[in-house]
Design an enzyme around this catalytic site. Structure first.
Site, PDB file in Angstrom:
ATOM      1  N   GLY A  34       0.795  -1.235  -0.040  1.00 12.18           N
ATOM      2  CA  GLY A  34       0.148  -0.052   0.027  1.00 12.18           C
ATOM      3  C   GLY A  34       1.048   1.260  -0.039  1.00 12.18           C
ATOM      4  CB  SER A  35       4.262   2.296  -1.324  1.00 12.84           C
ATOM      5  OG  SER A  35       3.970   2.067  -2.713  1.00 12.84           O
TER       6      SER A  35
ATOM      7  CD  GLU B 239       3.210   2.336  -9.639  1.00  9.23           C
ATOM      8  OE1 GLU B 239       2.378   2.420  -8.583  1.00  9.23           O
ATOM      9  OE2 GLU B 239       3.789   1.525 -10.126  1.00  9.23           O
TER      10      GLU B 239
ATOM     11  CG  ASP C 138      -4.486  -3.918 -16.499  1.00  3.74           C
ATOM     12  OD1 ASP C 138      -4.700  -3.278 -15.311  1.00  3.74           O
ATOM     13  OD2 ASP C 138      -3.799  -4.980 -16.590  1.00  3.74           O
TER      14      ASP C 138
ATOM     15  CE  LYS D  64      -8.549 -12.479  -5.156  1.00  3.38           C
ATOM     16  NZ  LYS D  64      -8.074 -13.998  -5.450  1.00  3.38           N
ATOM     17  CG  LEU D  65     -12.275  -8.589 -12.843  1.00  6.75           C
ATOM     18  CD1 LEU D  65     -10.969  -7.712 -13.427  1.00  6.75           C
ATOM     19  CD2 LEU D  65     -12.879  -9.850 -13.858  1.00  6.75           C
ATOM     20  CB  ILE D  66     -13.493  -4.270  -9.809  1.00  7.13           C
ATOM     21  CG1 ILE D  66     -12.480  -3.371  -9.298  1.00  7.13           C
ATOM     22  CG2 ILE D  66     -14.818  -3.328  -9.422  1.00  7.13           C
ATOM     23  CD1 ILE D  66     -12.306  -3.566  -7.602  1.00  7.13           C
TER      24      ILE D  66
ATOM     25  CG  HIS E 116      -1.099  -1.428 -15.368  1.00 11.11           C
ATOM     26  ND1 HIS E 116      -1.298  -2.733 -14.762  1.00 11.11           N
ATOM     27  CD2 HIS E 116      -0.030  -1.523 -16.286  1.00 11.11           C
ATOM     28  CE1 HIS E 116      -0.374  -3.657 -15.693  1.00 11.11           C
ATOM     29  NE2 HIS E 116       0.240  -2.943 -16.597  1.00 11.11           N
TER      30      HIS E 116
HETATM   31  C1  GRF Z   1       2.092  -0.691  -7.972  1.00  7.83           C
HETATM   32  O1  GRF Z   1       3.206  -0.962  -8.948  1.00  7.83           O
HETATM   33  C2  GRF Z   1       0.757  -0.512  -8.840  1.00  7.83           C
HETATM   34  O2  GRF Z   1       1.065   0.078 -10.115  1.00  7.83           O
HETATM   35  C3  GRF Z   1       0.350  -1.870  -9.010  1.00  7.83           C
HETATM   36  O3  GRF Z   1       0.502  -2.450  -7.713  1.00  7.83           O
HETATM   37  C4  GRF Z   1       1.427  -1.774  -7.244  1.00  7.83           C
HETATM   38  C5  GRF Z   1       0.998  -1.534  -5.764  1.00  7.83           C
HETATM   39  O4  GRF Z   1       2.123  -1.117  -5.143  1.00  7.83           O
HETATM   40  N1  GRF Z   1      -1.284  -1.837  -9.518  1.00  7.83           N
HETATM   41  P1  GRF Z   1       1.859  -0.627  -3.561  1.00  7.83           P
HETATM   42  O5  GRF Z   1       0.950  -1.426  -2.719  1.00  7.83           O
HETATM   43  O6  GRF Z   1       1.102   0.761  -3.781  1.00  7.83           O
HETATM   44  O7  GRF Z   1       3.022  -0.292  -3.033  1.00  7.83           O
END
Ligand code: GRF
Length: 252
Positions: free
Chosen positions: A49-50, A216, A187, A128-130, A146
């Site tokens: 969850g970063s 991100e 996606d 998971k798929l929503i 993504h």
């Molecule tokens: C990220 O690379 C995001 O693009 C992908 O999953 C990863 C989640 O990373 N969907 P984090 O849990 O937010 O660190």
């Protein structure tokens, strides 16, 4: 009138439910800033969850005019869920009913999110798929991040390091995160924002992943800011755009 989901409290992390259950009815529009109501956000995660943390930190600093009113996860022991508990954010467990028949149903999840008055759902590493029920209930309101430049290297099976390995193996010279709206497939929803990073000749998947992840964190915060400030606009052909904060006639 909202239907009360059956036994919802059993899906809430019990240690949190008492502490922060009152949040469930917050965000009634009292917090107007510049005429814009603060938005209620739900974040869905399966891991560390970063991205979730960076959005939460941006809210605490005041740059995102919203509140994370609930965290949804299929992995209650993940690092992101721990962070939510530490920050008094209610945690809801949501698993595939085929895997766990006594799990919260998709309809009950929708009812629960409505009870929290959720405006936008941000998927951040949710694997998971929503469910279709949720996609339909929150049309044009669910976003995912993504770690590649979609539509390249996306779809079922492209997750985590597999994405970065495939990018390196392809010889692509650029990669980067994409934030897109969520539809019923993996996606394929409309692209909202992207950021480009170079792929270096000697990159390992881990090195590329770290470079992309750094972007991100910035990109998701910028998008969350725009959503909460109501700067999202839909072009006639259905492409979503973000109005520039400084010059509203420009788009990011
Ligand atoms: C990220 O690379 C995001 O693009 C992908 O999953 C990863 C989640 O990373 N969907 P984090 O849990 O937010 O660190």
């Amino acid at each position: 009138m909202l239907r009360e989901p059956r036994n919802i409290s059993q899906y809430l992390d019990q240690s949190l439910f008492c502490v922060s259950g009152a949040k469930a009815v917050s965000g009634d529009g009292q917090d107007l800033k510049g005429g814009v109501r603060r938005k209620n956000l739900a974040v869905f995660i399966s891991g560390g969850g970063s991205n979730f943390r960076s959005i939460h930190q941006a809210i605490l600093k005041g740059s995102v005019q919203g509140e994370i009113v609930v965290l949804v996860t299929n992995k209650p022991g993940c690092g992101g869920a721990d962070y939510a508990r530490d920050n008094n954010i209610p945690v809801i467990l949501f698993s595939n009913m085929k895997e766990k028949p006594d799990s919260l149903s998709a309809d009950d999840l929708v009812t629960t999110l409505r009870r929290y008055k959720v405006d936008f759902i941000l998927l951040a590493g949710y694997l998971k798929l929503i469910p279709l029920e949720l996609v339909r209930a929150y049309s044009r309101s669910i976003l995912n991040i993504h770690p590649s430049l979609l539509p390249a290297f996306g779809g079922k099976g492209y997750y985590g390091m597999k994405v970065h390995q495939a990018v390196i193996a392809s010889g692509a010279r650029y990669s980067g995160p994409t934030i897109h709206f969520v539809d019923e497939h993996y996606d394929t929803g409309r692209i909202l924002a992207q950021r480009v990073v170079p792929v270096l000749a000697n990159d390992t998947a881990n090195e590329l992943a770290a470079r992309v992840l750094q972007q991100e964190h910035q990109l998701y915060v910028e998008v969350a800011e725009a959503l909460c400030e109501e700067r999202l606009v839909w072009r006639e052909d259905g492409v979503p755009l973000i109005r520039n904060k400084i010059n509203p006639s420009d788009y990011n």
